[in-house]
Motif scaffolding. Structure first.
Motif, PDB file in Angstrom:
ATOM      1  N   MET A   1      32.904  47.386  39.340  1.00  0.00           N
ATOM      2  CA  MET A   1      33.086  46.136  38.768  1.00  0.00           C
ATOM      3  C   MET A   1      32.565  44.987  39.487  1.00  0.00           C
ATOM      4  N   ALA A   2      31.977  45.171  40.786  1.00  0.00           N
ATOM      5  CA  ALA A   2      31.053  44.263  41.448  1.00  0.00           C
ATOM      6  C   ALA A   2      29.679  44.119  40.692  1.00  0.00           C
ATOM      7  N   TYR A   3      29.245  45.292  40.281  1.00  0.00           N
ATOM      8  CA  TYR A   3      27.980  45.346  39.519  1.00  0.00           C
ATOM      9  C   TYR A   3      28.061  44.609  38.519  1.00  0.00           C
ATOM     10  N   TYR A  23      40.999  36.670  42.990  1.00  0.00           N
ATOM     11  CA  TYR A  23      40.909  38.396  42.624  1.00  0.00           C
ATOM     12  C   TYR A  23      41.938  38.886  41.278  1.00  0.00           C
ATOM     13  N   ARG A  24      43.025  38.040  41.289  1.00  0.00           N
ATOM     14  CA  ARG A  24      43.947  38.322  40.497  1.00  0.00           C
ATOM     15  C   ARG A  24      43.408  37.967  39.103  1.00  0.00           C
ATOM     16  N   ILE A  25      42.796  36.949  39.024  1.00  0.00           N
ATOM     17  CA  ILE A  25      42.403  36.265  37.859  1.00  0.00           C
ATOM     18  C   ILE A  25      41.230  37.085  37.193  1.00  0.00           C
ATOM     19  N   VAL A  26      40.257  37.440  38.209  1.00  0.00           N
ATOM     20  CA  VAL A  26      39.113  38.389  37.814  1.00  0.00           C
ATOM     21  C   VAL A  26      39.772  39.658  37.127  1.00  0.00           C
ATOM     22  N   MET A  27      40.691  40.188  37.833  1.00  0.00           N
ATOM     23  CA  MET A  27      41.306  41.750  37.333  1.00  0.00           C
ATOM     24  C   MET A  27      41.922  41.333  36.160  1.00  0.00           C
ATOM     25  N   LEU A  28      42.713  40.426  35.898  1.00  0.00           N
ATOM     26  CA  LEU A  28      43.416  40.180  34.697  1.00  0.00           C
ATOM     27  C   LEU A  28      42.362  39.942  33.428  1.00  0.00           C
ATOM     28  N   GLY A  29      41.286  39.345  33.740  1.00  0.00           N
ATOM     29  CA  GLY A  29      40.029  39.031  32.717  1.00  0.00           C
ATOM     30  C   GLY A  29      39.764  40.594  32.195  1.00  0.00           C
ATOM     31  N   PHE A  30      39.301  41.563  32.935  1.00  0.00           N
ATOM     32  CA  PHE A  30      39.139  42.622  32.908  1.00  0.00           C
ATOM     33  C   PHE A  30      40.261  43.486  32.239  1.00  0.00           C
ATOM     34  N   PHE A  32      42.384  41.964  30.018  1.00  0.00           N
ATOM     35  CA  PHE A  32      42.343  41.353  28.784  1.00  0.00           C
ATOM     36  C   PHE A  32      41.331  41.947  27.784  1.00  0.00           C
ATOM     37  N   ASP A  33      40.044  42.175  28.582  1.00  0.00           N
ATOM     38  CA  ASP A  33      39.060  42.802  27.563  1.00  0.00           C
ATOM     39  C   ASP A  33      39.351  44.075  27.253  1.00  0.00           C
ATOM     40  N   GLU A  34      40.352  45.024  27.965  1.00  0.00           N
ATOM     41  CA  GLU A  34      40.756  46.224  27.675  1.00  0.00           C
ATOM     42  C   GLU A  34      41.531  45.972  26.648  1.00  0.00           C
ATOM     43  N   ALA A  35      42.787  45.188  26.699  1.00  0.00           N
ATOM     44  CA  ALA A  35      43.627  44.939  25.792  1.00  0.00           C
ATOM     45  C   ALA A  35      43.247  44.473  24.179  1.00  0.00           C
ATOM     46  N   ILE A  36      42.078  43.763  24.438  1.00  0.00           N
ATOM     47  CA  ILE A  36      41.470  43.384  23.133  1.00  0.00           C
ATOM     48  C   ILE A  36      40.932  44.425  22.507  1.00  0.00           C
ATOM     49  N   GLU A  37      40.078  45.408  23.151  1.00  0.00           N
ATOM     50  CA  GLU A  37      39.483  46.542  22.753  1.00  0.00           C
ATOM     51  C   GLU A  37      40.560  47.449  22.029  1.00  0.00           C
TER      52      GLU A  37
END
Length: 61
Positions: A1-3, A23-30, A32-37
């Motif tokens: 994720m850092a990369y 950190y929570r917002i960044v993780m939720l963003g990831f 969310f992307d997974e949920a969209i996919e």
């Protein structure tokens, strides 16, 4: 994720330790992307099933 975020691993660790909301917002963003996919895959699967059922109905007319 850092990369993916173009940051050091230590920065991500510091966010988790010192800025938990960021950190929570960044993780939720990831997530969310997974949920969209996943939703896209589910939609495509249902659309394919719908088309197959329609084709099957047409064959018996």
């Amino acid at each position: 994720m850092a990369y993916y975020l173009d940051i050091d691993v230590s920065t991500l660790y510091n966010w988790r330790k010192h800025k938990p909301n960021l950190y929570r917002i960044v993780m939720l963003g990831f997530k969310f992307d997974e949920a969209i996919e996943q939703s896209k895959k589910n939609y495509e699967s249902l659309l394919d099933s719908d088309n197959n059922i329609k084709d099957e109905i047409e064959r018996f007319r």
